[in-house]
Design a protein around this motif. Structure first.
Motif, PDB file in Angstrom:
ATOM      1  N   MET A   1     -10.433 -81.781  53.930  1.00 44.58           N
ATOM      2  CA  MET A   1     -11.147 -80.835  53.089  1.00 44.58           C
ATOM      3  C   MET A   1     -11.977 -79.911  53.975  1.00 44.58           C
ATOM      4  N   ASP A   2     -12.032 -78.680  53.588  1.00 47.24           N
ATOM      5  CA  ASP A   2     -12.801 -77.670  54.310  1.00 47.24           C
ATOM      6  C   ASP A   2     -14.286 -77.838  53.954  1.00 47.24           C
ATOM      7  N   ILE A   3     -15.033 -78.501  54.824  1.00 49.21           N
ATOM      8  CA  ILE A   3     -16.449 -78.803  54.567  1.00 49.21           C
ATOM      9  C   ILE A   3     -17.280 -77.529  54.456  1.00 49.21           C
ATOM     10  N   GLU A   4     -16.952 -76.525  55.244  1.00 46.31           N
ATOM     11  CA  GLU A   4     -17.709 -75.267  55.159  1.00 46.31           C
ATOM     12  C   GLU A   4     -17.512 -74.593  53.800  1.00 46.31           C
ATOM     13  N   LYS A   5     -16.303 -74.685  53.270  1.00 46.93           N
ATOM     14  CA  LYS A   5     -16.040 -74.145  51.931  1.00 46.93           C
ATOM     15  C   LYS A   5     -16.840 -74.925  50.892  1.00 46.93           C
ATOM     16  N   LEU A   6     -16.861 -76.249  51.012  1.00 42.71           N
ATOM     17  CA  LEU A   6     -17.642 -77.083  50.099  1.00 42.71           C
ATOM     18  C   LEU A   6     -19.114 -76.708  50.158  1.00 42.71           C
ATOM     19  N   LYS A   7     -19.640 -76.570  51.372  1.00 42.64           N
ATOM     20  CA  LYS A   7     -21.053 -76.196  51.527  1.00 42.64           C
ATOM     21  C   LYS A   7     -21.342 -74.855  50.858  1.00 42.64           C
ATOM     22  N   SER A   8     -20.477 -73.906  51.060  1.00 46.99           N
ATOM     23  CA  SER A   8     -20.658 -72.580  50.476  1.00 46.99           C
ATOM     24  C   SER A   8     -20.665 -72.653  48.946  1.00 46.99           C
ATOM     25  N   GLU A   9     -19.735 -73.423  48.378  1.00 43.82           N
ATOM     26  CA  GLU A   9     -19.667 -73.571  46.927  1.00 43.82           C
ATOM     27  C   GLU A   9     -20.931 -74.233  46.380  1.00 43.82           C
ATOM     28  N   ILE A  10     -21.407 -75.259  47.070  1.00 43.46           N
ATOM     29  CA  ILE A  10     -22.593 -75.977  46.594  1.00 43.46           C
ATOM     30  C   ILE A  10     -23.831 -75.099  46.715  1.00 43.46           C
ATOM     31  N   ILE A  11     -23.959 -74.357  47.795  1.00 40.32           N
ATOM     32  CA  ILE A  11     -25.095 -73.437  47.928  1.00 40.32           C
ATOM     33  C   ILE A  11     -25.062 -72.412  46.801  1.00 40.32           C
ATOM     34  N   SER A  12     -23.875 -71.936  46.470  1.00 42.26           N
ATOM     35  CA  SER A  12     -23.738 -70.975  45.380  1.00 42.26           C
ATOM     36  C   SER A  12     -24.214 -71.576  44.053  1.00 42.26           C
ATOM     37  N   ASP A  13     -23.909 -72.851  43.824  1.00 39.93           N
ATOM     38  CA  ASP A  13     -24.306 -73.525  42.585  1.00 39.93           C
ATOM     39  C   ASP A  13     -25.762 -73.982  42.591  1.00 39.93           C
ATOM     40  N   GLU A  14     -26.221 -74.502  43.713  1.00 40.51           N
ATOM     41  CA  GLU A  14     -27.547 -75.123  43.783  1.00 40.51           C
ATOM     42  C   GLU A  14     -28.653 -74.150  44.196  1.00 40.51           C
ATOM     43  N   GLY A  15     -28.275 -73.150  44.988  1.00 38.40           N
ATOM     44  CA  GLY A  15     -29.282 -72.305  45.597  1.00 38.40           C
ATOM     45  C   GLY A  15     -29.809 -72.970  46.856  1.00 38.40           C
ATOM     46  N   ILE A  16     -30.671 -72.253  47.563  1.00 42.19           N
ATOM     47  CA  ILE A  16     -31.267 -72.787  48.791  1.00 42.19           C
ATOM     48  C   ILE A  16     -32.710 -72.309  48.851  1.00 42.19           C
ATOM     49  N   VAL A  17     -33.615 -73.247  49.093  1.00 39.76           N
ATOM     50  CA  VAL A  17     -35.048 -72.959  49.068  1.00 39.76           C
ATOM     51  C   VAL A  17     -35.667 -73.495  50.361  1.00 39.76           C
ATOM     52  N   PHE A  18     -36.365 -72.646  51.070  1.00 41.19           N
ATOM     53  CA  PHE A  18     -36.950 -73.021  52.361  1.00 41.19           C
ATOM     54  C   PHE A  18     -38.414 -73.421  52.213  1.00 41.19           C
ATOM     55  N   LYS A  19     -38.672 -74.255  51.212  1.00 45.21           N
ATOM     56  CA  LYS A  19     -40.009 -74.813  50.996  1.00 45.21           C
ATOM     57  C   LYS A  19     -39.857 -76.040  50.113  1.00 45.21           C
ATOM     58  N   VAL A  20     -40.925 -76.801  50.032  1.00 45.88           N
ATOM     59  CA  VAL A  20     -40.965 -77.941  49.119  1.00 45.88           C
ATOM     60  C   VAL A  20     -41.134 -77.387  47.709  1.00 45.88           C
ATOM     61  N   TYR A  21     -40.284 -77.841  46.799  1.00 47.64           N
ATOM     62  CA  TYR A  21     -40.383 -77.414  45.395  1.00 47.64           C
ATOM     63  C   TYR A  21     -40.139 -78.612  44.490  1.00 47.64           C
ATOM     64  N   LEU A  22     -40.426 -78.442  43.230  1.00 47.62           N
ATOM     65  CA  LEU A  22     -40.194 -79.503  42.255  1.00 47.62           C
ATOM     66  C   LEU A  22     -38.906 -79.217  41.498  1.00 47.62           C
ATOM     67  N   ASP A  23     -38.023 -80.230  41.425  1.00 47.15           N
ATOM     68  CA  ASP A  23     -36.792 -80.050  40.661  1.00 47.15           C
ATOM     69  C   ASP A  23     -37.113 -80.128  39.166  1.00 47.15           C
ATOM     70  N   HIS A  24     -36.089 -80.037  38.326  1.00 49.90           N
ATOM     71  CA  HIS A  24     -36.323 -80.024  36.881  1.00 49.90           C
ATOM     72  C   HIS A  24     -36.877 -81.344  36.348  1.00 49.90           C
TER      73      HIS A  24
END
Length: 149
Positions: A1-24
């Protein structure tokens, strides 16, 4: 499996935050949906504390490794599934975790039988489908388009 493709898809779905945040659920999180554990150095940090790109990348890489291992644990034939199916399952695993994805028994049975249309139907017949409708609908359509063998 193309791990970089997986990472890209997950970032697209999850977003990326460069700080501590609270999930839902109100849990401290960082980066690409990384739940901060007591063993993480960020555990004592307050919400909105910045986190470096290097640390976010480190956590994400580790979380992806765990995700793929859990996919193989849940589906013994995971590595022999078509790559598209592997990407879909890994995306769901990252989103749901192994305990919740293991409850998709009809989907697992369909995957074991290489019946991707039935797997898609089982994905629709879940609470998850309504909880993350954009992601779920996209993954269902992708599963429907995998040729049955």
């Amino acid at each position: 499996m193309d791990i970089e493709k997986l990472k890209s898809e997950i970032i697209s779905d999850e977003g990326i935050v460069f700080k501590v945040y609270l999930d839902h659920f109100g849990h401290k999180t960082l980066g690409v949906g990384h739940l901060i554990n007591k063993s993480d150095p960020e555990f004592p940090l307050k919400k909105d504390t910045p986190v470096s790109k290097e640390r976010v990348d480190e956590c994400f890489s580790t979380d992806i490794e765990i995700c793929v291992l859990e996919c193989s644990s849940l589906h013994r034939e995971f590595q022999s599934f078509p790559e598209e199916v592997q990407l879909i399952i890994a995306n769901m695993m990252f989103n749901l975790g192994q305990t919740r994805l293991a409850k998709f028994k009809d989907m697992k049975k369909a995957l074991d039988n290489q019946d991707y249309e039935a797997a898609a139907a089982a994905m629709i017949d879940s609470r998850w489908y309504n909880q993350v409708p954009n992601r779920a609908k996209r993954l269902v359509e992708r599963m429907k388009n995998v040729p049955n063998t």
